[in-house]
Design an enzyme around this catalytic site. Structure first.
Site, mmCIF file in Angstrom:
data_model
loop_
_atom_site.group_PDB
_atom_site.id
_atom_site.type_symbol
_atom_site.label_atom_id
_atom_site.label_comp_id
_atom_site.label_asym_id
_atom_site.label_seq_id
_atom_site.Cartn_x
_atom_site.Cartn_y
_atom_site.Cartn_z
ATOM 1 N N ASP A 53 1.745 4.088 2.708
ATOM 2 C CA ASP A 53 0.689 4.919 2.119
ATOM 3 C C ASP A 53 1.278 6.070 1.284
ATOM 4 O O ASP A 53 1.405 5.932 0.073
ATOM 5 C CB ASP A 53 -0.250 5.434 3.220
ATOM 6 C CG ASP A 53 -1.654 5.760 2.709
ATOM 7 O OD1 ASP A 53 -1.957 5.446 1.545
ATOM 8 O OD2 ASP A 53 -2.458 6.325 3.478
ATOM 9 N N ASP A 54 1.626 7.183 1.951
ATOM 10 C CA ASP A 54 2.171 8.364 1.256
ATOM 11 C C ASP A 54 3.380 8.870 2.042
ATOM 12 O O ASP A 54 3.305 9.888 2.737
ATOM 13 C CB ASP A 54 1.090 9.447 1.175
ATOM 14 C CG ASP A 54 -0.137 8.961 0.437
ATOM 15 O OD1 ASP A 54 -0.084 8.856 -0.800
ATOM 16 O OD2 ASP A 54 -1.139 8.642 1.106
ATOM 17 N N HIS A 111 0.856 -1.191 0.000
ATOM 18 C CA HIS A 111 0.000 0.000 0.000
ATOM 19 C C HIS A 111 0.890 1.239 0.000
ATOM 20 O O HIS A 111 1.261 1.753 1.051
ATOM 21 C CB HIS A 111 -0.923 -0.029 1.233
ATOM 22 C CG HIS A 111 -1.921 1.075 1.290
ATOM 23 N ND1 HIS A 111 -3.076 0.988 2.063
ATOM 24 C CD2 HIS A 111 -1.971 2.295 0.699
ATOM 25 C CE1 HIS A 111 -3.766 2.098 1.934
ATOM 26 N NE2 HIS A 111 -3.106 2.923 1.127
ATOM 27 N N GLU A 126 -11.165 3.418 6.097
ATOM 28 C CA GLU A 126 -10.127 4.343 6.566
ATOM 29 C C GLU A 126 -10.859 5.434 7.357
ATOM 30 O O GLU A 126 -10.742 5.517 8.570
ATOM 31 C CB GLU A 126 -9.356 4.923 5.375
ATOM 32 C CG GLU A 126 -8.288 5.947 5.749
ATOM 33 C CD GLU A 126 -7.625 6.601 4.523
ATOM 34 O OE1 GLU A 126 -8.181 6.543 3.408
ATOM 35 O OE2 GLU A 126 -6.541 7.215 4.716
ATOM 36 N N HIS A 152 -9.552 0.925 -1.130
ATOM 37 C CA HIS A 152 -9.525 1.591 0.168
ATOM 38 C C HIS A 152 -10.942 1.506 0.756
ATOM 39 O O HIS A 152 -11.919 1.831 0.072
ATOM 40 C CB HIS A 152 -9.166 3.069 0.007
ATOM 41 C CG HIS A 152 -7.717 3.326 -0.251
ATOM 42 N ND1 HIS A 152 -7.017 2.747 -1.261
ATOM 43 C CD2 HIS A 152 -6.836 4.150 0.410
ATOM 44 C CE1 HIS A 152 -5.759 3.189 -1.232
ATOM 45 N NE2 HIS A 152 -5.622 4.033 -0.231
ATOM 46 N N HIS A 205 1.194 4.773 -2.490
ATOM 47 C CA HIS A 205 0.784 5.577 -3.656
ATOM 48 C C HIS A 205 2.049 6.234 -4.180
ATOM 49 O O HIS A 205 2.689 7.004 -3.451
ATOM 50 C CB HIS A 205 -0.221 6.650 -3.250
ATOM 51 C CG HIS A 205 -1.458 6.093 -2.618
ATOM 52 N ND1 HIS A 205 -2.617 5.880 -3.314
ATOM 53 C CD2 HIS A 205 -1.691 5.682 -1.346
ATOM 54 C CE1 HIS A 205 -3.530 5.365 -2.504
ATOM 55 N NE2 HIS A 205 -2.987 5.239 -1.297
HETATM 56 N N1 ADE Z 1 -4.671 8.621 -1.982
HETATM 57 C C1 ADE Z 1 -3.431 8.724 -1.472
HETATM 58 N N2 ADE Z 1 -3.446 8.408 -0.165
HETATM 59 C C2 ADE Z 1 -4.710 8.068 0.143
HETATM 60 C C3 ADE Z 1 -5.359 7.634 1.312
HETATM 61 N N3 ADE Z 1 -4.708 7.472 2.476
HETATM 62 N N4 ADE Z 1 -6.686 7.403 1.271
HETATM 63 C C4 ADE Z 1 -7.356 7.561 0.123
HETATM 64 N N5 ADE Z 1 -6.798 7.969 -1.007
HETATM 65 C C5 ADE Z 1 -5.480 8.209 -1.008
HETATM 66 ZN ZN ZN Z 2 -3.764 4.761 0.501
#
Ligand code: ADE
Ligand code: ZN
Length: 351
Positions: free
Chosen positions: A291-292, A30, A213, A210, A32
């Protein structure tokens, strides 16, 4: 050091645990790729492409990374991605992530990308996909890291736009293994994309989404029932529904959990309140992911260390379970999963 000096003191259990977390082989499921765009690279690509930026410096941009929820993050994240324009930009972005991942002992990565963020600005689909795919091939050759791509639909856009995106990507079908669903969760339930996920399945693509969350457990149910996904991204709100937890555990349905993301986006008030130990204790196939990472303060090992430091219920057994789950939950071949699991066993035996 004199020959008679006492040997260094034994490492504390905590230092030994950190070393194990950092050294154990693992998969990242996971991530992005646009969320790995570091401020320094944003400025470099803005200069390369002549794109004006709203912030005067790397420091000023980084200072803006204070989020109150998912949407407040997404607004900055989509703006940052506007510097990505050419095939070389997408290659450089993915290569930077893959080098970083290899340093964290990630042996396999399944990487999300958001084509609509780019094609809606006029960037050709081929520039996005071939640039990312070139970095993935290079990672295999130069880093020994296997990397695959998952094309994500932006759920705040229409089903029709998702269909058009899938069709536009089909000439490059060989370069991605699945489809995902991301962006603003609240108000955009999975069933909005039921037909496009059915089409992706017909094409032999894997499906992930997703769910849970910020959205309720019902969104996780919908992702399972209507999209027939093989993994749930995040899914942390499943604990609000004991029946759902039972269902997820019985099916070994993987959850790709992202601890630093959840704290930065205020899904949990602090890392000490994160439910990762409870997810594992419930028998769920939880994994840890970044994630990011450029926006949330760390890559995969940073997520592991932050979670294990804040949550005393997490120790050696949970470290092993998380890494083993990451291989089990991957879309790699059975032979690759078995090989990585054997490497994991060897890393634990050596510590
Ligand atoms: N796009 C990038 N990070 C995300 C996240 N945590 N939740 C939904 N979309 C995303
Ligand atoms: Zn994500």
């Amino acid at each position: 050091m004199p020959a008679t000096a006492a040997p260094a003191a034994d490492p504390t259990p905590r230092a030994a645990l950190h070393r194990l977390l950092r050294r154990m082989p693992k998969a990242e499921l996971h991530i992005h790729i646009e969320g790995s765009l570091e401020p320094e690279l944003i400025f470099a690509l803005a200069a390369r492409n002549g794109v004006p930026l709203a912030y005067p410096s790397v420091q000023a941009l980084r200072a803006a990374y204070a989020f109150s929820d998912l949407q407040s993050f997404l607004d900055i994240y989509y703006a940052g991605a506007s510097v990505l324009q050419t095939e070389a930009d997408f290659h450089d972005l993915a290569w930077a992530y893959l080098e970083r991942a290899a340093a964290d002992r990630v042996v396999h990565a399944e990487i999300f990308f958001d084509p609509q963020t780019h094609t809606d600005r006029g960037v050709p689909m081929a520039a996005v996909i071939t640039g990312l795919a070139r970095a993935c091939r290079r990672a295999e050759a130069e880093l020994g890291l296997s990397a695959r791509l998952i094309l994500c639909f932006l759920r705040h856009l229409s089903e029709e736009a998702a269909f058009a995106t899938l069709e536009a990507a089909l000439p490059l079908r060989e370069h991605f293994i699945g489809v995902g669903l991301d962006s603003s969760e609240r108000g955009h339930p999975p069933e909005k994309f039921e037909r496009v996920f059915a089409r992706a399945r017909e094409l032999g693509l894997h499906g992930v989404a997703h769910a849970g969350e910020e959205g309720p457990p019902a969104y996780i149910e919908s992702a399972l029932d209507r999209l027939q996904v093989e993994r749930i991204d995040h899914g942390v709100r499943c604990l609000e529904s004991p029946a759902l937890v039972q269902r997820l555990a019985a099916r070994r349905m993987p959850l790709t959990v992202c601890p630093l993301s959840n704290v930065k986006l205020c899904v949990f008030g602090s890392m000490a309140e994160h439910n990762l130990p409870a997810l594992l204790a419930a028998g769920l196939c939880a994994t840890v992911n970044s994630d990011d990472p450029a926006y949330f303060g760390g890559y995969l090992n940073d997520n592991l260390v932050a979670a294990f430091d804040a949550l005393p219920q997490l120790g050696r057994d949970q470290a092993y379970a998380l890494a083993k789950n990451s291989f089990e939950a991957s879309f790699a071949t059975a032979a690759d999963r078995a090989r990585w699991t054997a490497q994991l066993d060897a890393a634990f035996a050596a510590e």
